[in-house]
Design a protein around this motif. Structure first.
Motif, PDB file in Angstrom:
ATOM      1  N   LYS A 459     -31.442  73.760  35.628  1.00 24.27           N
ATOM      2  CA  LYS A 459     -30.622  73.156  34.573  1.00 24.27           C
ATOM      3  C   LYS A 459     -31.164  73.523  33.200  1.00 24.27           C
ATOM      4  O   LYS A 459     -30.419  73.836  32.276  1.00 24.27           O
ATOM      5  CB  LYS A 459     -30.585  71.645  34.739  1.00 24.27           C
ATOM      6  CG  LYS A 459     -29.815  71.167  35.958  1.00 24.27           C
ATOM      7  CD  LYS A 459     -29.843  69.631  36.043  1.00 24.27           C
ATOM      8  CE  LYS A 459     -29.093  69.141  37.269  1.00 24.27           C
ATOM      9  NZ  LYS A 459     -29.153  67.655  37.388  1.00 24.27           N
ATOM     10  N   TYR A 463     -29.406  75.775  30.221  1.00 23.32           N
ATOM     11  CA  TYR A 463     -29.254  75.253  28.867  1.00 23.32           C
ATOM     12  C   TYR A 463     -29.830  76.232  27.851  1.00 23.32           C
ATOM     13  O   TYR A 463     -29.210  76.507  26.812  1.00 23.32           O
ATOM     14  CB  TYR A 463     -29.959  73.901  28.728  1.00 23.32           C
ATOM     15  CG  TYR A 463     -30.052  73.443  27.294  1.00 23.32           C
ATOM     16  CD1 TYR A 463     -28.926  72.988  26.609  1.00 23.32           C
ATOM     17  CD2 TYR A 463     -31.271  73.509  26.598  1.00 23.32           C
ATOM     18  CE1 TYR A 463     -28.998  72.592  25.283  1.00 23.32           C
ATOM     19  CE2 TYR A 463     -31.347  73.125  25.270  1.00 23.32           C
ATOM     20  CZ  TYR A 463     -30.210  72.675  24.618  1.00 23.32           C
ATOM     21  OH  TYR A 463     -30.279  72.289  23.295  1.00 23.32           O
ATOM     22  N   GLU A 466     -27.453  79.158  27.356  1.00 24.25           N
ATOM     23  CA  GLU A 466     -26.330  78.813  26.477  1.00 24.25           C
ATOM     24  C   GLU A 466     -26.782  78.751  25.026  1.00 24.25           C
ATOM     25  O   GLU A 466     -26.070  79.188  24.109  1.00 24.25           O
ATOM     26  CB  GLU A 466     -25.719  77.473  26.899  1.00 24.25           C
ATOM     27  CG  GLU A 466     -24.918  77.537  28.190  1.00 24.25           C
ATOM     28  CD  GLU A 466     -23.730  78.477  28.060  1.00 24.25           C
ATOM     29  OE1 GLU A 466     -23.015  78.407  27.036  1.00 24.25           O
ATOM     30  OE2 GLU A 466     -23.515  79.286  28.977  1.00 24.25           O
ATOM     31  N   TRP A 486     -34.013  68.613  24.464  1.00 28.53           N
ATOM     32  CA  TRP A 486     -33.011  68.528  25.533  1.00 28.53           C
ATOM     33  C   TRP A 486     -33.557  67.768  26.729  1.00 28.53           C
ATOM     34  O   TRP A 486     -32.881  66.913  27.310  1.00 28.53           O
ATOM     35  CB  TRP A 486     -32.594  69.941  25.949  1.00 28.53           C
ATOM     36  CG  TRP A 486     -31.660  69.969  27.134  1.00 28.53           C
ATOM     37  CD1 TRP A 486     -30.313  69.844  27.131  1.00 28.53           C
ATOM     38  CD2 TRP A 486     -32.046  70.125  28.518  1.00 28.53           C
ATOM     39  NE1 TRP A 486     -29.810  69.910  28.409  1.00 28.53           N
ATOM     40  CE2 TRP A 486     -30.860  70.075  29.288  1.00 28.53           C
ATOM     41  CE3 TRP A 486     -33.282  70.276  29.168  1.00 28.53           C
ATOM     42  CZ2 TRP A 486     -30.877  70.180  30.671  1.00 28.53           C
ATOM     43  CZ3 TRP A 486     -33.281  70.394  30.549  1.00 28.53           C
ATOM     44  CH2 TRP A 486     -32.090  70.349  31.292  1.00 28.53           C
TER      45      TRP A 486
END
Length: 492
Positions: A459, A463, A466, A486
């Protein structure tokens, strides 16, 4: 070429043409180019009372002044006798095709195949031909697909053999069968596909009786293996003018047994170009993609050409009608990619080809959201990232997909795509876009967050990817701070 002779004008079925001096010269050059096969091997066979002749494609191509990379020979010697005669002469021998009368061998870098005179036919439900050997070259030539492939040159003496008017048909640029086309297509239904492939490859027309037999017997293609059909389709698509072959397949009803989605496109009207149906539009896109392929210095590209032909294949299934009689095809690129994958798999195309063509079909509309250059750099990065190793093909396909007759609109689309290509190139130089990765790898993510391997790392990696696409490259310190912020919200 010494001793080149002509068969007499009293040949059994057709009056043969006359070789010109230039054609005699090209046949001589063909024989010279494959030495020592004609002299050494031809004499080896002749000394044992066996015939040996160059046949088919190499002879045809030499007479057309085309390069040929094949060395196909035919003989009255049965396969076991061929093996005996080449023993001690050939550098290597293979017998993969020996059940069909063919022995392959290599000599001084030349690869050649020698096939015993034969006849072959399919039983009504068989996918494999039944082979019988013969002793006469004219009987062997009679069983071949077209008269232009039913010419031979004996070696070592150079005698030219043309009992069915192949030279005449070569001059007329027509495809005719040595015997009745119904018999030829019944013996091997794949010849129906070869007819359209040669039309595209050589620019020849089909004799009326050949076209009629192909139309009447097209359903016989269903007994031919998918791999053999695929190989003919590949040769057709890589020919100088695949459109000719595709149109013949559709017009003669062949396509419905090979690629039924193609003729179905002719029923649908493209919402952007109402003066053309989707089928004609797709053929135009194929032509324009080939022009761009050549202008950019690329070799004939199977993946690009298939994608150009099939990019709108999903429109028939997604057609709907809205107000003011407007026809729409929402999400046809998604449906089309699925249909493309299914059909190419059924035709036994390689996984790489299936994946690449399907990807291009799925992406072919993406550029139309670009407008007048409103995309952010992150959107351009995503466009290039999603295309991946198909980016150059996507450039060509997208440009080829513009078939509007409105010159102003076409020029505007071309300028917009010039702009997106420029921006991709600039970003690639700045960021090595084709190898884009997050600013932190998996090991660094684990170290910074103090966690072990698991879903949380994946995950976090996605992130960071992106973030990289959105903002461009960051320093390690900036990336670390972003990751920790994050993680504080998403990882317990």
């Amino acid at each position: 070429m010494p001793n080149t002779e002509l068969p007499g004008d009293d040949t059994a079925r057709h009056e043969t043409g006359r070789l010109t001096d230039a054609q005699r010269s090209t046949l001589g050059s063909l024989i010279d180019s494959i030495q020592p096969v004609p002299d050494e091997l031809g004499e080896r066979f002749a000394a044992q009372g066996q015939q040996l002749a160059l046949v088919g494609g190499p002879v045809r191509d030499a007479l057309l002044g085309r390069d040929s990379h094949d060395v196909d020979l035919t003989t009255d010697a049965v396969p076991q006798r061929i093996l005996e005669l080449v023993d001690g002469w050939a550098d290597s021998v293979w017998t993969v095709g020996i059940d069909f009368g063919t022995v392959g061998l290599r000599k001084k870098g030349l690869q050649l195949e020698i096939t015993t005179y034969r006849s072959e036919s399919y039983s009504p439900k068989s996918r494999k031909p039944e082979v019988a050997y013969g002793t006469d070259i004219e009987d062997d030539l009679l069983r071949r697909d077209f008269t232009v492939n039913a010419m031979a040159v004996h070696v070592p003496d150079g005698t030219f053999v043309d009992p069915f008017g192949g030279l005449r048909d070569l001059h007329a640029q027509v495809l005719r069968t040595p015997g009745r086309p119904e018999d030829s297509f019944s013996d091997d239904p794949l010849r129906i596909m070869r007819a359209v492939r040669f039309a595209a490859q050589l620019g020849f027309t089909l004799a009326p009786e050949v076209a009629e037999a192909a139309r009447d017997m097209a359903d016989r293609l269903t007994i031919v293996s998918a791999e053999r059909v695929r190989d003919e389709l590949v040769k057709l698509m890589l020919s100088p003018n695949p459109r000719t072959g595709i149109e013949l397949m559709v017009d003669l009803g062949i396509a419905q047994y090979v690629f039924p989605e193609i003729p179905r496109m002719s029923l649908e009207i493209d919402e952007h170009h109402r003066h053309k149906d989707v089928y004609q539009h797709s053929l135009t896109v194929l032509d324009q993609a080939i022009d761009l392929e050549r202008s950019r210095g690329h070799e004939p590209d199977l993946v690009l050409r298939l994608a150009a032909l099939l990019h709108d294949i999903g429109k028939p299934k997604t057609r709907s009608f809205e107000g003011n009689n407007r026809v729409t095809f929402h999400h046809h690129e998604v449906v089309g990619a699925s249909m493309t994958r299914k059909r190419l798999n059924k035709l036994r195309f390689s996984k790489d080809v299936v994946n690449a063509v399907s990807k291009l079909v799925s992406l072919h509309l993406r550029f139309h959201g670009y407008g007048k250059g409103e995309w952010t750099d992150s959107a351009v990065r995503r466009y290039a990232r999603d295309a991946g190793d198909q980016l150059e093909r996507l450039h060509i396909l997208t440009r080829a997909d513009c078939t509007t007759r409105n010159k102003r609109k076409a020029a505007a689309l071309a300028r917009s795509y010039d702009d997106i290509e420029r921006r991709i190139d600039e970003l690639a130089e700045q960021e090595e876009l084709d190898r884009i990765r997050p600013d932190l790898d998996g090991n660094e993510i684990q170290e910074i967050l103090g966690i072990g391997p698991g879903p949380a790392v994946g995950k976090a990696y996605r992130y960071m990817l992106e973030l990289r696409l959105e903002n461009g490259p960051m320093s390690k310190e900036e990336a670390t701070a972003e990751l920790r912020e994050w993680a504080g919200q998403h990882i317990e």
